[in-house]
Write a protein that holds these residues in place. Structure first.
Motif: not given
Length: 180
Positions: A103-128
């Motif tokens: 239902h898009g929950v995982g995608r929405a969570l991932l997008a929220a993290v990406e937006r927040s990280a960019a707003a904080e000035g982070l430029t690279l995210l990693v995961l496994d």
């Protein structure tokens, strides 16, 4: 309608029992998120409560997805403590309740993290994630880049060693990762 909200350290303690139930459902469903079956509720809740100090200090961030009054999912962002790693963070523990998947929950969570990280000035995210897991489709569809896998890297919930695939994503404007 699913709402994605960040939680503070004290809120994380408040949500620990609900998050414990989600963690248990996720592990019992076969997802490799660092825990083995059987996972008891007290241990799962303790694990969440132990993150509260790091959340309050800003070293770890946690978001939850709420579908009305019900917890639908969670995701975390862990920031390295080393000075040469201040530009990046690790996405951790993306979990979606089985009944909320698709239902898009995982995608929405991932997008929220990406937006927040960019707003904080982070430029690279990693995961496994476990190689061959359904999560790989989500990460690929969300624009993450696979950068390799390591055989027998982590145990699945039953303890069998499985390969893990690593991903990265450049976030934020004027990113040095995208300039290469």
């Amino acid at each position: 309608m699913t709402e994605i909200v960040p939680v503070s350290g004290p809120e994380l303690v408040t949500y620990a029992d609900e998050l414990a139930a989600l963690l248990i459902d996720t592990v019992e469903g076969g997802a490799s998120v660092g825990f083995l079956t059987p996972l008891d509720r007290a241990s799962a809740a303790t694990w969440w409560r132990e993150r509260a100090v790091a959340v309050e200090e800003g070293r770890h961030q946690v978001w939850i997805a709420r579908d009305g009054e019900r917890l639908a999912g969670t995701i975390g962002l862990v920031k390295p403590a080393l000075p040469n790693a201040r530009h990046r963070a690790e996405v951790a523990k993306l979990m979606v309740r089985p009944s909320s998947r698709g239902h898009g929950v995982g995608r929405a969570l991932l997008a929220a993290v990406e937006r927040s990280a960019a707003a904080e000035g982070l430029t690279l995210l990693v995961l496994d994630t476990e190689t061959g897991s359904p999560a790989e489709r989500l990460y690929s569809a969300a624009g993450w880049t696979e950068c390799g896998s390591i055989p027998a890297y982590a145990g699945d919930p039953a303890g069998a060693l499985r390969a893990t695939t690593f991903y990265y994503k450049a976030v934020g404007p004027a990113n040095p990762v995208t300039a290469q």
